[in-house]
Design a protein around this motif. Structure first.
Motif, PDB file in Angstrom:
ATOM      1  N   MET A   1      -7.800   1.519 -16.829  1.00  0.00           N
ATOM      2  CA  MET A   1      -8.791   2.743 -17.612  1.00  0.00           C
ATOM      3  C   MET A   1      -9.006   3.733 -16.749  1.00  0.00           C
ATOM      4  SD  MET A   1      -8.656   1.699 -20.692  1.00  0.00           S
ATOM      5  CE  MET A   1      -9.941   2.598 -21.490  1.00  0.00           C
ATOM      6  N   LYS A   2      -9.195   3.424 -15.355  1.00  0.00           N
ATOM      7  CA  LYS A   2      -9.391   4.781 -14.634  1.00  0.00           C
ATOM      8  C   LYS A   2      -8.141   5.281 -14.429  1.00  0.00           C
ATOM      9  CE  LYS A   2     -12.688   1.913 -11.679  1.00  0.00           C
ATOM     10  NZ  LYS A   2     -12.746   1.148 -10.521  1.00  0.00           N
ATOM     11  N   VAL A   3      -6.826   4.643 -14.331  1.00  0.00           N
ATOM     12  CA  VAL A   3      -5.683   5.476 -14.301  1.00  0.00           C
ATOM     13  C   VAL A   3      -5.576   6.187 -15.536  1.00  0.00           C
ATOM     14  CG1 VAL A   3      -3.228   4.918 -13.764  1.00  0.00           C
ATOM     15  CG2 VAL A   3      -4.797   3.391 -12.802  1.00  0.00           C
ATOM     16  N   ILE A   4      -5.583   5.434 -16.792  1.00  0.00           N
ATOM     17  CA  ILE A   4      -5.434   6.263 -17.821  1.00  0.00           C
ATOM     18  C   ILE A   4      -6.144   7.411 -18.113  1.00  0.00           C
ATOM     19  CG2 ILE A   4      -5.406   5.941 -20.159  1.00  0.00           C
ATOM     20  CD1 ILE A   4      -4.929   2.860 -20.094  1.00  0.00           C
ATOM     21  N   ALA A   5      -7.299   7.324 -17.459  1.00  0.00           N
ATOM     22  CA  ALA A   5      -8.166   8.697 -17.629  1.00  0.00           C
ATOM     23  C   ALA A   5      -7.652   9.723 -16.628  1.00  0.00           C
ATOM     24  CB  ALA A   5      -9.297   8.386 -16.999  1.00  0.00           C
ATOM     25  N   LYS A   6      -6.800   9.484 -15.859  1.00  0.00           N
ATOM     26  CA  LYS A   6      -6.168  10.441 -14.627  1.00  0.00           C
ATOM     27  C   LYS A   6      -4.675  10.946 -15.298  1.00  0.00           C
ATOM     28  CE  LYS A   6      -8.859   9.167 -10.879  1.00  0.00           C
ATOM     29  NZ  LYS A   6      -9.575  10.330 -10.589  1.00  0.00           N
ATOM     30  N   VAL A   7      -4.089  10.474 -16.217  1.00  0.00           N
ATOM     31  CA  VAL A   7      -2.517  10.783 -16.468  1.00  0.00           C
ATOM     32  C   VAL A   7      -2.569  11.646 -17.469  1.00  0.00           C
ATOM     33  CG1 VAL A   7      -2.003   8.468 -15.508  1.00  0.00           C
ATOM     34  CG2 VAL A   7      -2.129   8.742 -18.042  1.00  0.00           C
ATOM     35  N   ASP A   8      -1.274  12.487 -17.529  1.00  0.00           N
ATOM     36  CA  ASP A   8      -1.171  13.314 -18.764  1.00  0.00           C
ATOM     37  C   ASP A   8      -0.408  12.568 -20.026  1.00  0.00           C
ATOM     38  OD1 ASP A   8      -2.062  15.751 -17.352  1.00  0.00           O
ATOM     39  OD2 ASP A   8      -0.607  15.112 -15.903  1.00  0.00           O
TER      40      ASP A   8
ATOM     41  N   ILE B   1      -1.777   8.296  -7.191  1.00  0.00           N
ATOM     42  CA  ILE B   1      -2.225   9.597  -7.676  1.00  0.00           C
ATOM     43  C   ILE B   1      -3.208  10.384  -6.557  1.00  0.00           C
ATOM     44  CG2 ILE B   1      -4.077  10.515  -9.098  1.00  0.00           C
ATOM     45  CD1 ILE B   1      -3.234   8.380 -11.304  1.00  0.00           C
ATOM     46  N   GLU B   2      -4.211   9.440  -5.843  1.00  0.00           N
ATOM     47  CA  GLU B   2      -5.002  10.164  -4.842  1.00  0.00           C
ATOM     48  C   GLU B   2      -4.399  10.959  -3.693  1.00  0.00           C
ATOM     49  OE1 GLU B   2      -7.491   6.597  -4.014  1.00  0.00           O
ATOM     50  OE2 GLU B   2      -8.481   6.909  -5.901  1.00  0.00           O
ATOM     51  N   GLN B   3      -3.189  10.470  -3.315  1.00  0.00           N
ATOM     52  CA  GLN B   3      -2.310  11.112  -2.359  1.00  0.00           C
ATOM     53  C   GLN B   3      -1.700  12.147  -2.929  1.00  0.00           C
ATOM     54  OE1 GLN B   3       0.238   8.314   0.062  1.00  0.00           O
ATOM     55  NE2 GLN B   3      -0.929   6.569  -1.202  1.00  0.00           N
ATOM     56  N   MET B   4      -1.565  12.501  -3.959  1.00  0.00           N
ATOM     57  CA  MET B   4      -1.090  13.869  -4.608  1.00  0.00           C
ATOM     58  C   MET B   4      -1.739  15.015  -4.481  1.00  0.00           C
ATOM     59  SD  MET B   4       2.086  12.431  -4.985  1.00  0.00           S
ATOM     60  CE  MET B   4       2.607  14.120  -5.847  1.00  0.00           C
ATOM     61  N   ASN B   5      -1.078  16.117  -4.528  1.00  0.00           N
ATOM     62  CA  ASN B   5      -1.765  17.478  -4.353  1.00  0.00           C
ATOM     63  C   ASN B   5      -1.798  18.253  -5.484  1.00  0.00           C
ATOM     64  OD1 ASN B   5      -2.976  19.542  -3.315  1.00  0.00           O
ATOM     65  ND2 ASN B   5      -1.374  20.276  -1.897  1.00  0.00           N
ATOM     66  N   ASP B   6      -2.525  17.725  -6.399  1.00  0.00           N
ATOM     67  CA  ASP B   6      -2.460  18.354  -7.975  1.00  0.00           C
ATOM     68  C   ASP B   6      -1.188  18.613  -8.439  1.00  0.00           C
ATOM     69  OD1 ASP B   6      -3.791  19.789  -9.846  1.00  0.00           O
ATOM     70  OD2 ASP B   6      -3.590  21.688  -8.907  1.00  0.00           O
TER      71      ASP B   6
ATOM     72  N   GLU C   1       0.839  -1.051  -0.018  1.00  0.00           N
ATOM     73  CA  GLU C   1      -0.110  -0.017   0.040  1.00  0.00           C
ATOM     74  C   GLU C   1       0.973   1.286  -0.066  1.00  0.00           C
ATOM     75  OE1 GLU C   1      -2.661  -0.188   3.265  1.00  0.00           O
ATOM     76  OE2 GLU C   1      -3.646  -2.241   2.728  1.00  0.00           O
ATOM     77  N   PRO C   2       0.909   1.825  -1.289  1.00  0.00           N
ATOM     78  CA  PRO C   2       2.081   2.980  -1.232  1.00  0.00           C
ATOM     79  C   PRO C   2       1.636   4.322  -0.328  1.00  0.00           C
ATOM     80  CG  PRO C   2       0.484   3.098  -3.112  1.00  0.00           C
ATOM     81  CD  PRO C   2       0.094   1.655  -2.381  1.00  0.00           C
ATOM     82  N   LYS C   3       2.591   4.644   0.161  1.00  0.00           N
ATOM     83  CA  LYS C   3       2.313   5.782   1.002  1.00  0.00           C
ATOM     84  C   LYS C   3       3.415   6.980   0.610  1.00  0.00           C
ATOM     85  CE  LYS C   3       1.291   2.875   4.876  1.00  0.00           C
ATOM     86  NZ  LYS C   3       1.490   1.908   4.284  1.00  0.00           N
ATOM     87  N   VAL C   4       3.090   7.894  -0.011  1.00  0.00           N
ATOM     88  CA  VAL C   4       3.921   9.088  -0.585  1.00  0.00           C
ATOM     89  C   VAL C   4       4.483  10.077   0.656  1.00  0.00           C
ATOM     90  CG1 VAL C   4       3.897  11.237  -2.085  1.00  0.00           C
ATOM     91  CG2 VAL C   4       2.535   9.292  -2.707  1.00  0.00           C
TER      92      VAL C   4
END
Lengths: 307, 307
Positions: free
Chosen positions: A161-168, A135-140, A108-111
């Motif tokens: 697909m959920k991840v792909i939708a959120k990346v640049d 991604i969810e732990q990051m602040n924009d 379980e990743p912890k940034v």
């Protein structure tokens, strides 16, 4: 100089190529990404997990390279992720012999708190839900780059697909781009994938170079023609690390600068394959990288006088 | 402007691709080479053979393109060489369905008297002894370029080696370079082939571009990423025709100018695959070619500020 968060495996690999065979050596996507990014003296944090069997000297080496390891969980009673593979004579195909997830099974990743404001995130190849968790732990963040592979397309497409939708930016190889898009033409494939979310698609073609697609533009970075590819392990991760490391260093996430980032990634990847594992990346001088980039320039430069 | 001698087949092809199927259409290595070279208004002569079934309108078209046909033998009672093939879905592999040599079986090439002093000779894919016969008729050309294929490596290697020893440039694809040299690495393969005679080796990698090797230098020309490859037939010959046509036009046979020639060849080949057979080459404006070359430039141009 921006901060860079790297998530991916830190692992042991055992590799067999036509040139020889290693015992258990240092490997893992985050390792290669971190080593490549460190070439730019990037302020990077590795988010990963290892077992109690992971040597202290490897941790020290990564710290010496400037990597922050406060997000690298050490499970004392656990064993480090282990992958073993054998390359065929063409070096483009390989068989996986062993995959022992070990501590990775419950990762379980912890940034680290100091890095949740990082501008650049490099999601190394891992289960899409782990990537999503980061991604969810990051602040924009300003730039999220995703690496993935066909294994997740086969086994966890919905999450992917959920991840792909959120990346640049997404980096995948040619066969994976075809699988993901259902298009044979890489131009069509890239445009279909951009519709899934990313603004930019990087298609890695191994010894045939890499393509960067963005809007209606396309850029091509050749691979350096080499006398010998000794071990391709980690070349794609090194490419991704050079790409994101350069972008984090320059803080410029424009398409134009991505071209430069791709050349830097290609240059570092061309070193990676020269020796087993990450060995060649451990002592790579700026001068060597500079000269390799000059070679990339002369490799494709021409001057047609149109008459 | 130098003269160019082109030897190769002038033929009928019947082609099937995932996009459709043609009847008997104009084909042949010398046809594609001539059409590509004509883009540079080269003074070229086609040395070949056809049967009485070859349409007058095709001859007129080639003449209109500026090709001298006094070395194109017409055997009234014979039939023109016919090839039929079917491409697989990946467009990189194909099955030959029919090969009717017809008049080609007894072809003895005759270089027109006006062209024995030509500076540039393009030996299109044919039996090595026919290629050798053309070289022997020439009066000390400055540049001989050879195209060949694995078929001759399998069936007439000894003759092929005699031709290879006499040429300045050889163009072959990656698999053929590996077969001819016994080396998997294309860098090693190219250097072994240079030891056989040629000063320069061009390795064609289809959709992955082309490499030019000379001495210790290497140049890479990408292929243009296309939305659709409609029919790859003749792309290699078009490349060779653009390469030699540009060299003959400029009269500059230096390594530096060969880079430009390769880009011109790649640009013309990228048009060739857009339609069935040679159709796209028949009405190709200089403006279109100019714009495609600009695209090739922007495809690989980058500007890293090394800091």
């Amino acid at each position: 100089m921006s901060k860079l968060v790297i998530v991916g495996t830190v692992a042991f690999d055992a590799i067999e190529t036509p040139f020889g065979k290693t015992g258990k050596i240092l490997g893992g996507a985050a390792t290669y990404i971190g080593l490549a990014a460190s070439q730019f003296k990037t302020d990077g944090a590795i988010v990963s997990i290892v077992g109690g069997d992971f040597p202290e000297e490897n941790l020290e080496m990564l710290k010496d390279k400037g990597m922050n390891l406060s997000g690298l969980e050490i499970v004392k009673e656990g064993k480090t992720f282990f992958w073993s593979g054998k390359y065929h004579n063409d070096m483009n195909t390989r068989d996986t012999l062993i995959t022992d997830l070990n501590v990775l099974a419950d990762f379980e990743p912890k940034v680290p708190q100091d890095y949740i404001d990082a501008e650049v995130v490099m999601l190394g190849n891992l289960h899409p839900l782990v990537q999503l968790g980061v991604i969810e732990q990051m602040n924009d963040p300003k730039l999220i780059v995703l690496d993935t592979m066909n294994f997740w397309m086969d086994s966890a497409l919905e999450d992917l697909m959920k991840v792909i939708a959120k990346v640049d930016v997404i980096t995948i190889n040619d066969e994976e781009a075809r699988q993901l898009s259902g298009e044979y033409s890489l131009v069509k494939a890239a445009h279909k994938i951009m519709e899934m979310g990313p603004d930019y698609v990087v298609i890695k073609k191994g010894e045939h170079g890499a393509l960067l697609f963005g809007d209606d533009d396309v850029f091509f970075a050749p691979a350096m023609p080499l006398r010998e590819v000794f071990d391709p392990t980690g070349a794609g991760d090194t490419f991704a690390g050079g790409f994101t490391g350069y972008l984090a260093k320059t803080g410029d996430y424009s398409y134009t600068n991505m071209k430069n980032a791709i050349i830097n990634g290609s240059a570092l990847a061309s070193f990676c394959v020269e020796k087993f594992g990450p060995e060649r990346l451990l002592n790579l001088s700026n001068k060597e990288v500079y000269e390799r980039i000059q070679q990339f320039k002369s490799l494709t430069q021409f001057d047609i006088k149109l008459t």
